[in-house]
Write a protein that holds these residues in place. Structure first.
Motif, PDB file in Angstrom:
ATOM      1  N   ALA A  98       0.831  -1.201   0.000  1.00  0.00           N
ATOM      2  CA  ALA A  98       0.000   0.000   0.000  1.00  0.00           C
ATOM      3  C   ALA A  98       0.871   1.259   0.000  1.00  0.00           C
ATOM      4  O   ALA A  98       0.540   2.255  -0.660  1.00  0.00           O
ATOM      5  CB  ALA A  98      -0.927  -0.004   1.211  1.00  0.00           C
ATOM      6  N   VAL A  99       1.981   1.232   0.734  1.00  0.00           N
ATOM      7  CA  VAL A  99       2.905   2.366   0.748  1.00  0.00           C
ATOM      8  C   VAL A  99       3.490   2.594  -0.645  1.00  0.00           C
ATOM      9  O   VAL A  99       3.535   3.726  -1.147  1.00  0.00           O
ATOM     10  CB  VAL A  99       4.039   2.134   1.767  1.00  0.00           C
ATOM     11  N   HIS A 100       3.922   1.528  -1.300  1.00  0.00           N
ATOM     12  CA  HIS A 100       4.525   1.648  -2.629  1.00  0.00           C
ATOM     13  C   HIS A 100       3.525   2.222  -3.631  1.00  0.00           C
ATOM     14  O   HIS A 100       3.884   3.092  -4.443  1.00  0.00           O
ATOM     15  CB  HIS A 100       5.013   0.277  -3.102  1.00  0.00           C
ATOM     16  N   GLU A 101       2.286   1.750  -3.594  1.00  0.00           N
ATOM     17  CA  GLU A 101       1.268   2.265  -4.515  1.00  0.00           C
ATOM     18  C   GLU A 101       1.037   3.749  -4.294  1.00  0.00           C
ATOM     19  O   GLU A 101       0.896   4.523  -5.247  1.00  0.00           O
ATOM     20  CB  GLU A 101      -0.031   1.480  -4.331  1.00  0.00           C
ATOM     21  N   HIS A 102       1.018   4.165  -3.038  1.00  0.00           N
ATOM     22  CA  HIS A 102       0.811   5.571  -2.712  1.00  0.00           C
ATOM     23  C   HIS A 102       1.974   6.420  -3.225  1.00  0.00           C
ATOM     24  O   HIS A 102       1.773   7.519  -3.758  1.00  0.00           O
ATOM     25  CB  HIS A 102       0.660   5.728  -1.190  1.00  0.00           C
ATOM     26  N   CYS A 103       3.189   5.921  -3.069  1.00  0.00           N
ATOM     27  CA  CYS A 103       4.365   6.650  -3.547  1.00  0.00           C
ATOM     28  C   CYS A 103       4.349   6.795  -5.069  1.00  0.00           C
ATOM     29  O   CYS A 103       4.607   7.878  -5.610  1.00  0.00           O
ATOM     30  CB  CYS A 103       5.643   5.924  -3.114  1.00  0.00           C
ATOM     31  N   VAL A 104       4.055   5.714  -5.768  1.00  0.00           N
ATOM     32  CA  VAL A 104       4.054   5.733  -7.229  1.00  0.00           C
ATOM     33  C   VAL A 104       3.031   6.733  -7.749  1.00  0.00           C
ATOM     34  O   VAL A 104       3.286   7.468  -8.723  1.00  0.00           O
ATOM     35  CB  VAL A 104       3.780   4.322  -7.783  1.00  0.00           C
ATOM     36  N   GLU A 105       1.870   6.796  -7.109  1.00  0.00           N
ATOM     37  CA  GLU A 105       0.844   7.752  -7.531  1.00  0.00           C
ATOM     38  C   GLU A 105       1.331   9.191  -7.416  1.00  0.00           C
ATOM     39  O   GLU A 105       0.889  10.063  -8.166  1.00  0.00           O
ATOM     40  CB  GLU A 105      -0.414   7.568  -6.681  1.00  0.00           C
ATOM     41  N   ARG A 106       2.246   9.442  -6.473  1.00  0.00           N
ATOM     42  CA  ARG A 106       2.755  10.812  -6.264  1.00  0.00           C
ATOM     43  C   ARG A 106       4.124  11.010  -6.911  1.00  0.00           C
ATOM     44  O   ARG A 106       4.783  12.012  -6.647  1.00  0.00           O
ATOM     45  CB  ARG A 106       2.824  11.106  -4.762  1.00  0.00           C
ATOM     46  N   ASP A 107       4.537  10.048  -7.732  1.00  0.00           N
ATOM     47  CA  ASP A 107       5.816  10.131  -8.426  1.00  0.00           C
ATOM     48  C   ASP A 107       6.979  10.230  -7.444  1.00  0.00           C
ATOM     49  O   ASP A 107       7.943  10.987  -7.655  1.00  0.00           O
ATOM     50  CB  ASP A 107       5.831  11.336  -9.382  1.00  0.00           C
ATOM     51  N   VAL A 108       6.874   9.489  -6.348  1.00  0.00           N
ATOM     52  CA  VAL A 108       7.952   9.390  -5.361  1.00  0.00           C
ATOM     53  C   VAL A 108       8.530   7.988  -5.445  1.00  0.00           C
ATOM     54  O   VAL A 108       7.791   6.996  -5.471  1.00  0.00           O
ATOM     55  CB  VAL A 108       7.418   9.660  -3.935  1.00  0.00           C
ATOM     56  N   ASP A 109       9.839   7.885  -5.509  1.00  0.00           N
ATOM     57  CA  ASP A 109      10.499   6.584  -5.595  1.00  0.00           C
ATOM     58  C   ASP A 109      10.392   5.865  -4.244  1.00  0.00           C
ATOM     59  O   ASP A 109      10.954   6.340  -3.245  1.00  0.00           O
ATOM     60  CB  ASP A 109      11.969   6.781  -5.963  1.00  0.00           C
ATOM     61  N   PRO A 110       9.686   4.715  -4.147  1.00  0.00           N
ATOM     62  CA  PRO A 110       9.586   4.003  -2.878  1.00  0.00           C
ATOM     63  C   PRO A 110      10.938   3.568  -2.325  1.00  0.00           C
ATOM     64  O   PRO A 110      11.085   3.357  -1.121  1.00  0.00           O
ATOM     65  CB  PRO A 110       8.726   2.770  -3.223  1.00  0.00           C
ATOM     66  N   GLY A 111      11.928   3.458  -3.204  1.00  0.00           N
ATOM     67  CA  GLY A 111      13.243   3.027  -2.770  1.00  0.00           C
ATOM     68  C   GLY A 111      13.947   4.000  -1.845  1.00  0.00           C
ATOM     69  O   GLY A 111      14.950   3.630  -1.209  1.00  0.00           O
ATOM     70  N   ILE A 112      13.480   5.241  -1.759  1.00  0.00           N
ATOM     71  CA  ILE A 112      14.141   6.201  -0.873  1.00  0.00           C
ATOM     72  C   ILE A 112      13.688   6.052   0.568  1.00  0.00           C
ATOM     73  O   ILE A 112      14.259   6.674   1.470  1.00  0.00           O
ATOM     74  CB  ILE A 112      13.891   7.657  -1.331  1.00  0.00           C
ATOM     75  N   LEU A 113      12.664   5.255   0.814  1.00  0.00           N
ATOM     76  CA  LEU A 113      12.123   5.141   2.165  1.00  0.00           C
ATOM     77  C   LEU A 113      13.052   4.336   3.066  1.00  0.00           C
ATOM     78  O   LEU A 113      13.508   3.252   2.707  1.00  0.00           O
ATOM     79  CB  LEU A 113      10.751   4.464   2.137  1.00  0.00           C
TER      80      LEU A 113
END
Length: 349
Positions: free
Chosen positions: A200-215
């Motif tokens: 769910a976190v990854h999907e939210h990041c992708v929608e906002r054009d944020v790379d989940p890998g930075i978390l």
């Protein structure tokens, strides 16, 4: 009647002035009894201290009047809330609930399931502690699953929180408060709940054009100490700017707040923390813990209702997702009017 003798249906009938069979029908909910007679019999039963012999009734009906509940951690207030909801709904139907805690141990869970079979409960609500739960075919009783593991068993009716909706609630609030990429404190990699939360976190990041890998991500047990140790590891990493953390349950979040205090820092001035579950102790923390609350009591109630359908052989075999809600307290700093120099959670140097 001797005080050493247990009251019988005959004693009730004599006091109520009715036959033994009439008294029995009145106490079993028979419809061919007048309200006046039923009330008279009930008063008489109360006066003499009569209680139905549920064992004998069960032998005749094939039902024990008991349900089982096996949960992973009764010490966690969320699971206690689930148990309370299940107990209240069972009591409304005149049934008793046997509650067991597996302590996240598959062997302990197996022992509890064996005990429920021996007790001849009418059915059970189970949160499998192992995502490879293999005792289902041998369980031999109607059952309903709760918790994340239930998704692995589509042929079993189940009830749980809408994790995707819940995680989105927390992340949306973090973004609104100026925390676009929070660090995460998650559960053990062996648990499906961790994967669902992270997805769910990854999907939210992708929608906002944020790379989940930075978390930044730290794993730990779903306990106060697990959150405390994970928070220490997060704070030990070099970073720039304010740190925001989304913890996978409130006990971990409370442990994280303790770690912040241990380090001589302040929440929310230096570190913002949001939890997940909505347990009462979050309200009494200082500051109060902002959290996404899961409907524990409602989950317990709905699970019992689903179990009644299983017992009556009319299940729908579907997964019920129950919505969660955001509880605002004081553990998140509002940075929405400030432009941080670097994205929180990505500030490694």
């Amino acid at each position: 009647m001797s005080r050493n003798r247990r009251p019988t249906i005959v004693d009730v009938a004599e006091l109520a002035g009715v036959s033994k069979s009439t008294a029995a029908r009145a106490l079993t909910g028979s419809t061919n009894i007048t309200d006046e007679t039923r009330e008279r019999v009930v008063r008489a039963a109360s006066a003499v201290g009569y209680e139905r012999n549920h064992l004998a009734v069960g032998m005749r009906s094939g039902r024990s009047g008991m349900l089982g509940l096996v949960m992973p951690d009764i010490a966690n207030p969320f699971w206690a809330d689930v148990a309370r909801g299940a107990q209240d709904r069972a009591a409304q139907a005149g049934m008793s609930l046997l509650v067991f805690s597996s302590d996240w141990d598959p062997d302990v869970e197996a022992t509890h399931l064996q005990t429920l079979r021996r007790a001849r409960v009418d059915g059970a609500i189970i949160n499998p502690v192992s995502d490879s739960f293999d005792d289902l075919d041998r369980f031999g009783l109607p059952c309903v699953f709760i918790g994340s593991s239930a998704e692995r068993f589509p042929d079993v009716s189940s009830v749980g929180s809408d994790i995707a909706q819940a995680v989105r609630l927390g992340l949306d609030r973090l973004v609104q408060m100026g925390h676009p990429a929070p660090a995460l404190i998650l559960g053990p990699k062996s648990r499906l709940a961790r994967a669902r939360f992270l997805r769910a976190v990854h999907e939210h990041c992708v929608e906002r054009d944020v790379d989940p890998g930075i978390l930044d991500i730290e794993d730990g047990e779903y306990t106060v100490e697990g959150g405390r140790e994970a928070m220490k590891r997060l704070m030990a990493r070099a970073r720039v700017g304010h740190l925001a953390v989304f913890a996978a349950n409130d006990m971990m979040a409370l442990g994280a707040m303790m770690a912040v205090r241990d380090a001589g820092l302040d929440c929310p001035r230096d570190v913002s923390i949001i939890g997940f579950d909505g347990i009462p102790s979050g309200e009494f923390a200082w500051p109060g813990l902002t959290t996404v609350a899961k409907p524990g009591r409602d989950i317990g109630e709905r699970a019992v209702e689903g179990l009644f359908d299983e017992i009556e052989h009319k299940p729908e075999h579907r997964r019920i997702y129950m919505p969660c809600r955001l509880i605002e307290r004081g553990s998140l700093a509002d940075l929405s009017t400030h432009a941080p120099k670097r994205i929180a959670g990505a500030g490694r140097v």
